[in-house]
Motif scaffolding. Structure first.
Motif, PDB file in Angstrom:
ATOM      1  N   ALA A  48       0.597  -1.201   0.357  1.00 57.04           N
ATOM      2  CA  ALA A  48      -0.348   0.357   0.279  1.00 57.04           C
ATOM      3  C   ALA A  48       1.118   1.079   0.125  1.00 57.04           C
ATOM      4  CB  ALA A  48      -0.829  -0.346   1.171  1.00 57.04           C
ATOM      5  N   TYR A  49       0.567   2.524  -0.717  1.00 51.94           N
ATOM      6  CA  TYR A  49       1.635   3.184  -1.043  1.00 51.94           C
ATOM      7  C   TYR A  49       1.068   5.339  -0.204  1.00 51.94           C
ATOM      8  CZ  TYR A  49       3.884   0.846  -5.599  1.00 51.94           C
ATOM      9  OH  TYR A  49       4.188   0.524  -5.759  1.00 51.94           O
ATOM     10  N   PRO A  50       1.734   4.907   0.644  1.00 52.63           N
ATOM     11  CA  PRO A  50       1.369   6.015   1.869  1.00 52.63           C
ATOM     12  C   PRO A  50       0.831   7.352   0.791  1.00 52.63           C
ATOM     13  CG  PRO A  50       3.876   6.241   0.790  1.00 52.63           C
ATOM     14  CD  PRO A  50       3.384   4.920  -0.018  1.00 52.63           C
ATOM     15  N   PHE A  51      -0.207   7.419   0.111  1.00 47.02           N
ATOM     16  CA  PHE A  51      -0.712   8.308  -1.009  1.00 47.02           C
ATOM     17  C   PHE A  51      -1.789   7.951  -1.858  1.00 47.02           C
ATOM     18  CE2 PHE A  51       3.991   7.930  -2.437  1.00 47.02           C
ATOM     19  CZ  PHE A  51       3.201   7.591  -3.964  1.00 47.02           C
ATOM     20  N   GLY A  52      -2.113   8.709  -2.407  1.00 49.52           N
ATOM     21  CA  GLY A  52      -4.343   9.219  -2.663  1.00 49.52           C
ATOM     22  C   GLY A  52      -3.811   9.143  -4.339  1.00 49.52           C
ATOM     23  N   TRP A  53      -4.473   9.427  -5.099  1.00 45.64           N
ATOM     24  CA  TRP A  53      -4.682  10.239  -6.239  1.00 45.64           C
ATOM     25  C   TRP A  53      -6.024  11.488  -5.920  1.00 45.64           C
ATOM     26  CZ3 TRP A  53      -3.351   7.946 -11.447  1.00 45.64           C
ATOM     27  CH2 TRP A  53      -2.095   8.018 -11.568  1.00 45.64           C
ATOM     28  N   LEU A  54      -5.743  12.317  -6.242  1.00 48.26           N
ATOM     29  CA  LEU A  54      -7.338  13.011  -5.915  1.00 48.26           C
ATOM     30  C   LEU A  54      -7.132  13.345  -7.422  1.00 48.26           C
ATOM     31  CD1 LEU A  54      -9.120  15.163  -5.432  1.00 48.26           C
ATOM     32  CD2 LEU A  54      -7.785  16.576  -5.043  1.00 48.26           C
ATOM     33  N   GLY A  55      -8.591  13.127  -8.298  1.00 47.10           N
ATOM     34  CA  GLY A  55      -9.080  12.769  -9.456  1.00 47.10           C
ATOM     35  C   GLY A  55     -10.213  13.817  -9.892  1.00 47.10           C
ATOM     36  N   ILE A  56     -10.354  15.124 -10.744  1.00 49.39           N
ATOM     37  CA  ILE A  56     -11.151  15.388 -11.580  1.00 49.39           C
ATOM     38  C   ILE A  56     -11.401  15.199 -13.146  1.00 49.39           C
ATOM     39  CG2 ILE A  56     -11.401  17.111  -9.457  1.00 49.39           C
ATOM     40  CD1 ILE A  56     -10.421  19.650 -12.200  1.00 49.39           C
ATOM     41  N   TYR A  78      -5.371  14.879 -11.894  1.00 50.05           N
ATOM     42  CA  TYR A  78      -4.645  14.290 -10.904  1.00 50.05           C
ATOM     43  C   TYR A  78      -4.057  14.553 -10.141  1.00 50.05           C
ATOM     44  CZ  TYR A  78      -6.971  10.286 -13.273  1.00 50.05           C
ATOM     45  OH  TYR A  78      -8.121   8.936 -13.639  1.00 50.05           O
ATOM     46  N   VAL A  79      -3.834  15.228  -8.867  1.00 52.56           N
ATOM     47  CA  VAL A  79      -2.666  15.055  -7.646  1.00 52.56           C
ATOM     48  C   VAL A  79      -2.760  14.529  -7.166  1.00 52.56           C
ATOM     49  CG1 VAL A  79      -3.087  17.684  -9.034  1.00 52.56           C
ATOM     50  CG2 VAL A  79      -3.994  16.985  -6.590  1.00 52.56           C
ATOM     51  N   GLN A  80      -0.495  14.460  -6.697  1.00 50.80           N
ATOM     52  CA  GLN A  80      -0.802  13.206  -5.320  1.00 50.80           C
ATOM     53  C   GLN A  80      -1.488  13.815  -3.747  1.00 50.80           C
ATOM     54  OE1 GLN A  80       3.068  12.620  -4.936  1.00 50.80           O
ATOM     55  NE2 GLN A  80       3.104  12.034  -2.786  1.00 50.80           N
ATOM     56  N   CYS A  81      -2.341  13.128  -3.617  1.00 53.75           N
ATOM     57  CA  CYS A  81      -2.668  14.119  -1.982  1.00 53.75           C
ATOM     58  C   CYS A  81      -2.754  12.820  -0.682  1.00 53.75           C
ATOM     59  CB  CYS A  81      -4.173  13.823  -2.479  1.00 53.75           C
ATOM     60  SG  CYS A  81      -5.409  12.755  -2.306  1.00 53.75           S
ATOM     61  N   SER A  82      -2.742  13.345   0.308  1.00 54.39           N
ATOM     62  CA  SER A  82      -2.705  12.452   1.437  1.00 54.39           C
ATOM     63  C   SER A  82      -3.725  11.299   1.269  1.00 54.39           C
ATOM     64  CB  SER A  82      -2.236  13.761   3.117  1.00 54.39           C
ATOM     65  OG  SER A  82      -2.721  12.776   3.403  1.00 54.39           O
ATOM     66  N   LEU A  83      -3.313  10.890   2.147  1.00 51.22           N
ATOM     67  CA  LEU A  83      -4.340   9.683   2.817  1.00 51.22           C
ATOM     68  C   LEU A  83      -5.555  10.338   3.474  1.00 51.22           C
ATOM     69  CD1 LEU A  83      -2.707   6.556   2.590  1.00 51.22           C
ATOM     70  CD2 LEU A  83      -4.394   7.074   0.421  1.00 51.22           C
ATOM     71  N   ASP A  84      -5.543  11.194   3.773  1.00 48.60           N
ATOM     72  CA  ASP A  84      -5.820  11.437   4.902  1.00 48.60           C
ATOM     73  C   ASP A  84      -6.976  12.559   4.207  1.00 48.60           C
ATOM     74  OD1 ASP A  84      -5.093  10.505   7.144  1.00 48.60           O
ATOM     75  OD2 ASP A  84      -3.553  11.337   7.196  1.00 48.60           O
ATOM     76  N   ASP A  85      -6.794  13.357   2.937  1.00 45.84           N
ATOM     77  CA  ASP A  85      -7.621  14.083   2.902  1.00 45.84           C
ATOM     78  C   ASP A  85      -8.567  14.058   2.463  1.00 45.84           C
ATOM     79  OD1 ASP A  85      -5.558  15.535   2.843  1.00 45.84           O
ATOM     80  OD2 ASP A  85      -5.288  15.721   0.293  1.00 45.84           O
ATOM     81  N   LYS A  86      -9.934  14.610   2.253  1.00 42.98           N
ATOM     82  CA  LYS A  86     -11.288  14.013   2.162  1.00 42.98           C
ATOM     83  C   LYS A  86     -11.554  15.163   0.972  1.00 42.98           C
ATOM     84  CE  LYS A  86     -11.767  11.832   5.717  1.00 42.98           C
ATOM     85  NZ  LYS A  86     -11.097  10.266   5.741  1.00 42.98           N
ATOM     86  N   VAL A  87     -12.693  14.315  -0.486  1.00 47.53           N
ATOM     87  CA  VAL A  87     -12.450  15.294  -1.616  1.00 47.53           C
ATOM     88  C   VAL A  87     -13.309  16.565  -1.115  1.00 47.53           C
ATOM     89  CG1 VAL A  87     -14.938  15.616  -3.296  1.00 47.53           C
ATOM     90  CG2 VAL A  87     -12.967  12.993  -2.474  1.00 47.53           C
ATOM     91  N   ASP A  88     -14.677  16.522  -0.256  1.00 48.20           N
ATOM     92  CA  ASP A  88     -14.499  17.875   0.173  1.00 48.20           C
ATOM     93  C   ASP A  88     -13.890  19.458   0.786  1.00 48.20           C
ATOM     94  OD1 ASP A  88     -17.552  17.331   0.106  1.00 48.20           O
ATOM     95  OD2 ASP A  88     -17.709  16.574   2.501  1.00 48.20           O
ATOM     96  N   ASP A  89     -12.668  18.504   1.432  1.00 43.31           N
ATOM     97  CA  ASP A  89     -10.850  19.682   1.400  1.00 43.31           C
ATOM     98  C   ASP A  89     -10.776  20.006   0.565  1.00 43.31           C
ATOM     99  OD1 ASP A  89     -11.507  18.540   4.164  1.00 43.31           O
ATOM    100  OD2 ASP A  89      -9.545  16.730   3.714  1.00 43.31           O
ATOM    101  N   TRP A  90     -11.018  19.704  -1.003  1.00 42.45           N
ATOM    102  CA  TRP A  90     -11.085  20.353  -2.224  1.00 42.45           C
ATOM    103  C   TRP A  90     -12.015  21.018  -3.171  1.00 42.45           C
ATOM    104  CZ3 TRP A  90      -5.438  20.223  -3.607  1.00 42.45           C
ATOM    105  CH2 TRP A  90      -4.923  19.029  -2.936  1.00 42.45           C
ATOM    106  N   SER A  91     -11.956  22.884  -3.031  1.00 46.36           N
ATOM    107  CA  SER A  91     -12.307  23.299  -3.695  1.00 46.36           C
ATOM    108  C   SER A  91     -12.062  23.055  -5.132  1.00 46.36           C
ATOM    109  CB  SER A  91     -12.897  24.347  -3.489  1.00 46.36           C
ATOM    110  OG  SER A  91     -11.799  24.665  -3.558  1.00 46.36           O
TER     111      SER A  91
END
Length: 390
Positions: A180-188, A222-235
C-alpha cells in the motif's frame, strides 16, 4: 440451469471474455451483483494498449473506439520546470496507445452482448462459486427472493479486488503479495479542453500530477494527495491552483479551468495473488492483481488475462486439450509481475514519498534526466508503456 462457463462480474474483463466465448459458440452466463446502470457509472482508466484494442476488435466491439478514440504516439514527462516527450511510436517500431475511457469500453461490450444474445443477470445477490476443486463446479445466486443454481464446466472470477471469487479460495491455497502506498490520487473530470495533445506526467517537489483526457473537450486531471484528505477539502479552485503549481509555467498558463463534473480520491496499491487458477476457478483482472494507475496497466492486464484464458477455453472445447488452461496462471503471472515492476518504477520515480526529501527529489530528477539522454532507457520505458507482448 446449465452453461459451459459462468463469469462472475460484468466489468470489462468479464464482458470481453463473455463476448469472445459467445463469438466462438461457447455458452456462458455473466452474473453481476450491481445494476447495469451502476456498472456503467464507474469511471476508470482510459489508456489502452494495442493488444487490448485488438481484442476489442476481435470481439466485434471496437468500431466506436476506432471512430472516437484518440490514438497517441507518445506522452510527456515534466520535471525540473521542463517537458520531455517520450516518442512511443518511434522507439517501439510503430506502436501507440489509444485514449478511450473504460466506461466507453464497458458500454460497447454491453451493446455487443445484447446484440448477440449473451445472457447477463444483473443485481444477482449472494453469488457464490462451489465445487471448483471437482469436475462438477456450480454457482449459486439469489434474485427476486429466489435462489438459483447454474451448473457449469468452468468459473471465471472477473469480479474485482473485493469480489467473492478470490475470497472463496481457501487461505492455505493462495499467497498474497501487497504494498500500500502512503498517498492517493485526487482526480477530477471537467468539460474543458486538455492542456496538451498527449498525456503529461509531472514530477514536482509538491507531488505528482497527471494531465489526461477523455476527448478533445473533456479532461481528466490528477494530483497526488494525502490519504487523510477528503474530497470536500478540495474546492475546484484549490485543485486548479495545485495542479498548475506542479506543472511547468508555460503549461500552467495554457490550462483551461472550469467546474468539475466528478471528483474522487483513490488510494494506490500493488497487489498480486498466486496462483490464478484453483481447479476449475480462474481469477481474472483485479480479482487476482492490482497495479497503481501510474503505468496505465490495470485494464490492460485484465485484457491479457482474458487472452490467455479464452485461448485455453477455446482449445479445450475445440480439441479437448487442457494444455492452455493448465498454463494460464503461469503465463498470466509472468506478464503481471513485469507490469507490477513497471508500475512500481513509475510510481516510485514520479511521486513524493514521506522519505523523499531534497536528496530524494534530486535523485528522481537525475533518474528522469538520464532517461531522456539514453535511448536504451527511453526504449525500455516505451516498450513497457505500449505493452509487452502476450
Amino acid at each position: 440451469m446449465r452453461t459451459q462457463v459462468v463469469i462472475i462480474g460484468s466489468g470489462p474483463s468479464g464482458l470481453l471474455l463473455g463476448q469472445l466465448l459467445t463469438n466462438d459458440g461457447i455458452d456462458n452466463i455473466i452474473l453481476e451483483r450491481s445494476s447495469q446502470e451502476h456498472v456503467l457509472a464507474r469511471i476508470r482508466a482510459g489508456v489502452l494498449e494495442e493488444g487490448t484494442t485488438a481484442m476489442l476488435d476481435e470481439a466485434g466491439a471496437g468500431e466506436r473506439m476506432r471512430r472516437e478514440g484518440l490514438p497517441h504516439d507518445g506522452f510527456d514527462m515534466a520535471f525540473d520546470g521542463r517537458r520531455h516527450r517520450v516518442d512511443l511510436f518511434g522507439l517501439t517500431g510503430g506502436k501507440r496507445v489509444m485514449i478511450y475511457g473504460q466506461t466507453e469500453v464497458t458500454h460497447d461490450l454491453m451493446d455487443k452482448r445484447a446484440a448477440t444474445g449473451g445472457a447477463t443477470v444483473y443485481e444477482a445477490a449472494d453469488v457464490a462459486p462451489h465445487g471448483f476443486d471437482s469436475e462438477r463446479p456450480y454457482v449459486t445466486y439469489k434474485k427476486d427472493g429466489a435462489t438459483f443454481r447454474i451448473d457449469c464446466d468452468f468459473i471465471a472470477g472477473c469480479d474485482g479486488y473485493h469480489g467473492i471469487s478470490r475470497k472463496s479460495v481457501p487461505e492455505t491455497a493462495i499467497k498474497l503479495y501487497e504494498r500500500a502506498y502512503p498517498f492517493g490520487w485526487l482526480g477530477i473530470i471537467a468539460e474543458v479542453p486538455p492542456v496538451g495533445e498527449e498525456l503529461i506526467y509531472a514530477n514536482h517537489p509538491r507531488g505528482f500530477a497527471l494531465c489526461s483526457m477523455r476527448s478533445h473537450t473533456r479532461s481528466r486531471y490528477y494530483v497526488q494527495c494525502s490519504l487523510d484528505d477528503k474530497v470536500d477539502d478540495w474546492s475546484d479552485d484549490r485543485f486548479w491552483d495545485e495542479i498548475r503549481a506542479r506543472l511547468p509555467a508555460a503549461t500552467a498558463e495554457q490550462m483551461t479551468t472550469g467546474p468539475s463534473i466528478e471528483k474522487s480520491i483513490a488510494p494506490l496499491r500493488s497487489f498480486v495473488a498466486e496462483p490464478l487458477r484453483f481447479g476449475r476457478l480462474f481469477l481474472v483482472g483485479d480479482a487476482g492483481h492490482i497495479v497503481p494507475p501510474t503505468g496505465a496497466k490495470g485494464l490492460n492486464l485484465a485484457a491479457s488475462d482474458v487472452r490467455y484464458l479464452f485461448d485455453g477455453l477455446r482449445e479445450f472445447y475445440a480439441d479437448r486439450s487442457s494444455a492452455g488452461m493448465d498454463a494460464y496462471s503461469q503465463k498470466a503471472l509472468a506478464r503481471v509481475w513485469k507490469a507490477e515492476r513497471f508500475s512500481w518504477w513509475m510510481t516510485s520515480t514520479l511521486h513524493k514519498f514521506p522519505e523523499t526529501g531534497a536528496f530524494g527529489q534530486k535523485i528522481q530528477e537525475a533518474e528522469l534526466d538520464y532517461l531522456f539522454h539514453s535511448r536504451a532507457a527511453s526504449t525500455a520505458l516505451a516498450e513497457n508503456y505500449v505493452g509487452l507482448p502476450y
